[in-house]
Design an enzyme around this catalytic site. Structure first.
Site, PDB file in Angstrom:
ATOM      1  N   GLN A  72      -3.050  -8.973 -13.717  1.00 36.72           N
ATOM      2  CA  GLN A  72      -3.653  -7.701 -14.096  1.00 36.72           C
ATOM      3  C   GLN A  72      -4.054  -6.963 -12.820  1.00 36.72           C
ATOM      4  O   GLN A  72      -4.159  -7.555 -11.753  1.00 36.72           O
ATOM      5  CB  GLN A  72      -4.874  -7.933 -14.989  1.00 36.72           C
ATOM      6  CG  GLN A  72      -4.546  -8.622 -16.286  1.00 36.72           C
ATOM      7  CD  GLN A  72      -3.540  -7.846 -17.123  1.00 36.72           C
ATOM      8  OE1 GLN A  72      -3.730  -6.673 -17.417  1.00 36.72           O
ATOM      9  NE2 GLN A  72      -2.458  -8.515 -17.512  1.00 36.72           N
ATOM     10  N   SER A  73      -4.303  -5.653 -12.940  1.00 41.99           N
ATOM     11  CA  SER A  73      -4.739  -4.936 -11.742  1.00 41.99           C
ATOM     12  C   SER A  73      -6.025  -5.546 -11.209  1.00 41.99           C
ATOM     13  O   SER A  73      -6.255  -5.572  -9.992  1.00 41.99           O
ATOM     14  CB  SER A  73      -4.922  -3.445 -12.042  1.00 41.99           C
ATOM     15  OG  SER A  73      -5.870  -3.259 -13.078  1.00 41.99           O
ATOM     16  N   GLU A  74      -6.880  -6.067 -12.105  1.00 43.16           N
ATOM     17  CA  GLU A  74      -8.082  -6.793 -11.680  1.00 43.16           C
ATOM     18  C   GLU A  74      -8.346  -7.940 -12.655  1.00 43.16           C
ATOM     19  O   GLU A  74      -8.112  -7.817 -13.863  1.00 43.16           O
ATOM     20  CB  GLU A  74      -9.329  -5.903 -11.666  1.00 43.16           C
ATOM     21  CG  GLU A  74      -9.224  -4.653 -10.832  1.00 43.16           C
ATOM     22  CD  GLU A  74      -9.361  -4.886  -9.346  1.00 43.16           C
ATOM     23  OE1 GLU A  74      -9.754  -6.013  -8.955  1.00 43.16           O
ATOM     24  OE2 GLU A  74      -9.078  -3.949  -8.585  1.00 43.16           O
ATOM     25  N   THR A  75      -8.845  -9.043 -12.113  1.00 48.21           N
ATOM     26  CA  THR A  75      -9.417 -10.108 -12.925  1.00 48.21           C
ATOM     27  C   THR A  75     -10.879 -10.247 -12.528  1.00 48.21           C
ATOM     28  O   THR A  75     -11.199 -10.366 -11.346  1.00 48.21           O
ATOM     29  CB  THR A  75      -8.686 -11.441 -12.718  1.00 48.21           C
ATOM     30  OG1 THR A  75      -7.332 -11.313 -13.161  1.00 48.21           O
ATOM     31  CG2 THR A  75      -9.350 -12.567 -13.506  1.00 48.21           C
TER      32      THR A  75
ATOM     33  N   CYS B  99     -15.035  -2.697  -8.560  1.00 45.93           N
ATOM     34  CA  CYS B  99     -14.042  -2.333  -9.567  1.00 45.93           C
ATOM     35  C   CYS B  99     -14.759  -1.858 -10.817  1.00 45.93           C
ATOM     36  O   CYS B  99     -15.536  -2.621 -11.423  1.00 45.93           O
ATOM     37  CB  CYS B  99     -13.121  -3.501  -9.898  1.00 45.93           C
ATOM     38  SG  CYS B  99     -11.893  -3.056 -11.148  1.00 45.93           S
TER      39      CYS B  99
END
Length: 323
Positions: A42-45, A69
């Site tokens: 994902q773009s962020e975890t 984020c």
């Protein structure tokens, strides 16, 4: 370990910005966290660790840890509600590398909430020649304004008529500092047509500006809906429009809207919803087993476990010490 995928800043599936959220049972090493984030892709975890009645929070892209984020913070808030650690209307304070961040669930729904993010401030600068050339090649015109920021993002203001929503990715053409994060934004045209890509309103409030965000240097070709970028540029739009609340629409291929409100603390409160796409369990192997990969799937694939150690615990407790 429990894990979910929340599509933040959207109230429907396959839209907004996806963030995986993992609820840790103990401090984990940076290498383990990065391996899991790389596998989830994902773009962020977001990784949550309970601490002293509150929560420590860290964010990883598929290639690196980042200091802030927005969408993954909203996803963490909504995940805690899903796991019944929070009820509608309750507030929580996340301890992060950007300091303490306040978040609160909507009093009427556990699928909506608000997060308070630092803005960082825009620093006026001269647009680099290679960026000007890139904008001309893509028929976006000359930048009206250009800024850098302490967050590391560069910001470009385009003409309202610039075809921002139809722009194909420019990630491969960004080099140097621009690859760490480039925000392209423009005012919402007065006669903008209501469409799926650029609606006239978000949460019954008119859209004030459009935005795209590219960060190949962080392992993100394009971030669909970027809370930290909206928190960065919202004060400028608030100043231009003479009001404390503005609405941004991120016109990526997974679009979403963000309502931004100025706070007396200097932070920006972002309001948004989220959609739970999946709910699962992260299975970890024993430390004696292979440490070369990490994965999560509905079939229960195992993720390699790097055992907790004093150094990893210290890295987590530094977040609490900085609060």
């Amino acid at each position: 370990m429990q894990a979910v995928l929340i599509e933040a800043f959207s109230d429907r599936s396959c839209a907004g910005n996806g963030a995986a959220v993992v609820l840790l049972d103990q401090p984990r090493t940076e290498a383990w966290l990065q391996a899991v984030a790389g596998s989830l892709r994902q773009s962020e975890t977001a990784f949550l660790l309970p601490h002293d009645g509150g929560w420590l929070l860290r964010w990883f892209t598929p290639s690196c840890e980042v200091p802030l984020c927005g969408h993954a913070t909203l996803a963490a808030l909504l995940a805690l509600a899903h796991w019944r650690h929070l009820a509608a209307g309750q507030a929580v304070r996340f301890l992060t590398r950007s300091g303490p961040l306040q978040a609160r669930l909507d009093p009427d729904s556990t699928q909506r909430g608000s997060i308070d993010l630092p803005s960082g401030g825009l620093l006026p600068a001269e647009a680099p020649a290679d960026l000007r050339a890139l904008l001309q090649r893509r028929r976006l015109g000359d930048p009206l304004r250009f800024w850098t920021s302490a967050l590391g993002y560069a910001v470009v203001l385009l003409e309202p008529q610039a075809p921002l929503a139809g722009l194909s990715s420019i990630a491969a053409e960004l080099q140097g500092d621009l690859a760490r994060g480039l925000v392209l934004m423009k005012a919402q045209p007065a006669a903008a047509a209501v469409s799926e890509s650029v609606p006239a309103s978000v949460a019954d409030l008119p859209v004030d500006y459009q935005l795209r965000f590219f960060a190949p240097g962080l392992g993100i070709a394009e971030d669909p809906v970027t809370g930290s970028a909206h928190a960065l540029v919202a004060p400028w739009w608030q100043d231009q429009l003479g009001r404390s609340r503005v609405v941004g629409w991120q016109c990526s291929d997974r679009p979403g809207g963000v309502v931004c409100e100025a706070l007396s603390s200097g932070k920006i409160r972002l309001f948004g919803s989220g959609h739970l796409l999946w709910d699962g369990t992260l299975h970890t192997q024993s430390p004696a087993e292979s440490a070369s990969s990490a994965s999560l799937s509905a079939s229960g694939d195992d993720a390699t476990e790097a055992p907790s150690d004093p150094d990893s615990a210290c890295a987590w407790l530094e977040l609490a010490a900085a609060a």
